[in-house]
Design a protein around this motif. Sequence first.
Motif, PDB file in Angstrom:
ATOM      1  N   MET A  54     -52.689 -51.260  -2.812  1.00 49.48           N
ATOM      2  CA  MET A  54     -52.883 -52.084  -1.841  1.00 49.48           C
ATOM      3  C   MET A  54     -53.100 -51.125  -0.513  1.00 49.48           C
ATOM      4  O   MET A  54     -52.602 -50.166  -0.817  1.00 49.48           O
ATOM      5  N   GLY A  55     -53.648 -51.646   0.476  1.00 51.69           N
ATOM      6  CA  GLY A  55     -53.853 -51.030   1.679  1.00 51.69           C
ATOM      7  C   GLY A  55     -53.714 -51.721   2.947  1.00 51.69           C
ATOM      8  O   GLY A  55     -53.397 -52.932   2.754  1.00 51.69           O
ATOM      9  N   LEU A  56     -54.356 -51.150   3.901  1.00 48.51           N
ATOM     10  CA  LEU A  56     -54.079 -51.679   5.248  1.00 48.51           C
ATOM     11  C   LEU A  56     -54.934 -53.226   5.289  1.00 48.51           C
ATOM     12  O   LEU A  56     -54.618 -54.093   5.836  1.00 48.51           O
ATOM     13  N   ASP A  57     -56.088 -53.180   4.745  1.00 51.56           N
ATOM     14  CA  ASP A  57     -56.686 -54.597   4.429  1.00 51.56           C
ATOM     15  C   ASP A  57     -56.046 -55.584   3.902  1.00 51.56           C
ATOM     16  O   ASP A  57     -55.964 -57.031   4.368  1.00 51.56           O
ATOM     17  N   GLU A  58     -55.315 -55.377   2.627  1.00 59.02           N
ATOM     18  CA  GLU A  58     -54.602 -56.261   2.118  1.00 59.02           C
ATOM     19  C   GLU A  58     -53.742 -56.687   3.036  1.00 59.02           C
ATOM     20  O   GLU A  58     -53.269 -57.887   2.881  1.00 59.02           O
ATOM     21  N   LEU A  59     -52.654 -55.943   3.564  1.00 54.86           N
ATOM     22  CA  LEU A  59     -51.752 -56.154   4.444  1.00 54.86           C
ATOM     23  C   LEU A  59     -52.117 -57.023   5.415  1.00 54.86           C
ATOM     24  O   LEU A  59     -51.341 -58.119   5.570  1.00 54.86           O
TER      25      LEU A  59
ATOM     26  N   ARG B 159     -44.550 -49.651   2.776  1.00 53.96           N
ATOM     27  CA  ARG B 159     -45.015 -48.342   2.185  1.00 53.96           C
ATOM     28  C   ARG B 159     -45.128 -48.591   0.538  1.00 53.96           C
ATOM     29  O   ARG B 159     -46.261 -48.081  -0.209  1.00 53.96           O
ATOM     30  N   GLN B 160     -44.069 -49.215   0.050  1.00 53.44           N
ATOM     31  CA  GLN B 160     -44.110 -49.430  -1.400  1.00 53.44           C
ATOM     32  C   GLN B 160     -45.114 -50.528  -1.794  1.00 53.44           C
ATOM     33  O   GLN B 160     -45.671 -50.392  -2.969  1.00 53.44           O
ATOM     34  N   GLY B 161     -45.296 -51.637  -0.963  1.00 49.29           N
ATOM     35  CA  GLY B 161     -46.165 -52.818  -1.458  1.00 49.29           C
ATOM     36  C   GLY B 161     -47.601 -52.569  -0.814  1.00 49.29           C
ATOM     37  O   GLY B 161     -48.374 -52.949  -1.579  1.00 49.29           O
ATOM     38  N   TYR B 162     -48.065 -51.906   0.208  1.00 48.79           N
ATOM     39  CA  TYR B 162     -49.189 -51.728   0.777  1.00 48.79           C
ATOM     40  C   TYR B 162     -49.719 -50.286   1.007  1.00 48.79           C
ATOM     41  O   TYR B 162     -50.670 -50.267   1.177  1.00 48.79           O
ATOM     42  N   ASP B 163     -48.805 -49.319   0.901  1.00 54.50           N
ATOM     43  CA  ASP B 163     -49.150 -48.120   0.926  1.00 54.50           C
ATOM     44  C   ASP B 163     -49.411 -47.672   2.521  1.00 54.50           C
ATOM     45  O   ASP B 163     -50.201 -46.810   2.848  1.00 54.50           O
ATOM     46  N   VAL B 164     -48.806 -48.285   3.348  1.00 56.61           N
ATOM     47  CA  VAL B 164     -49.119 -48.266   4.890  1.00 56.61           C
ATOM     48  C   VAL B 164     -47.624 -48.325   5.584  1.00 56.61           C
ATOM     49  O   VAL B 164     -46.819 -48.940   5.163  1.00 56.61           O
ATOM     50  N   THR B 165     -47.770 -47.897   6.963  1.00 59.09           N
ATOM     51  CA  THR B 165     -46.592 -48.208   7.797  1.00 59.09           C
ATOM     52  C   THR B 165     -46.867 -49.069   9.079  1.00 59.09           C
ATOM     53  O   THR B 165     -47.950 -49.551   9.006  1.00 59.09           O
ATOM     54  N   TYR B 166     -45.650 -49.839   9.591  1.00 58.58           N
ATOM     55  CA  TYR B 166     -46.060 -50.755  10.622  1.00 58.58           C
ATOM     56  C   TYR B 166     -46.968 -50.181  11.561  1.00 58.58           C
ATOM     57  O   TYR B 166     -47.645 -50.843  12.119  1.00 58.58           O
ATOM     58  N   ASP B 167     -46.442 -48.841  11.921  1.00 56.84           N
ATOM     59  CA  ASP B 167     -47.380 -48.162  12.936  1.00 56.84           C
ATOM     60  C   ASP B 167     -49.098 -48.100  12.411  1.00 56.84           C
ATOM     61  O   ASP B 167     -49.816 -48.253  13.592  1.00 56.84           O
ATOM     62  N   GLU B 168     -49.161 -47.967  11.444  1.00 56.09           N
ATOM     63  CA  GLU B 168     -50.558 -48.019  10.954  1.00 56.09           C
ATOM     64  C   GLU B 168     -51.115 -49.408  10.939  1.00 56.09           C
ATOM     65  O   GLU B 168     -52.384 -49.521  11.388  1.00 56.09           O
ATOM     66  N   TYR B 169     -50.359 -50.334  10.457  1.00 56.72           N
ATOM     67  CA  TYR B 169     -50.959 -51.727  10.733  1.00 56.72           C
ATOM     68  C   TYR B 169     -51.192 -51.895  12.256  1.00 56.72           C
ATOM     69  O   TYR B 169     -52.349 -52.669  12.258  1.00 56.72           O
ATOM     70  N   LEU B 170     -50.396 -51.569  13.193  1.00 57.74           N
ATOM     71  CA  LEU B 170     -50.366 -52.083  14.445  1.00 57.74           C
ATOM     72  C   LEU B 170     -51.892 -51.381  15.069  1.00 57.74           C
ATOM     73  O   LEU B 170     -52.647 -51.886  15.952  1.00 57.74           O
TER      74      LEU B 170
END
Length: 107
Positions: free
Chosen positions: A1-6, A71-82
């Motif tokens: 999973m990644g940023l788009d899925e999150l 990171r476990q579920g989507y391989d991204v951090t909250y900062d990356e999401y923002l």
Amino acid sequence: MGLDELTDDVEAAYVDTDEETTASLDRETRHELAMLSAAFETDEVDELLRRAVHLLFQTTVDRGTLDFHLRQGYDVTYDEYLSGMTYDEMTGQDQYPQRDDERRYQM
């Protein structure tokens, strides 16, 4: 999973919670909610629940727990999401192809 899925999952959850949410409370939670209601001298339980969600969210961000789970579920951090991009995208590390060390010195 990644940023788009999150992003998709967050937007879907936002729509779901936009409708009126009802939660069943156990005895301990009702007691704690009643105690907070009395302490803050408010009859609005909704306001206390909003405060509780804000506090839980802030605590998980401050402790790094949110980043751990993201990171476990989507391989991204909250900062990356923002920011809407991963660290590799921010630093340009994803622009270059991976080195092939086996073929590196072949002529």
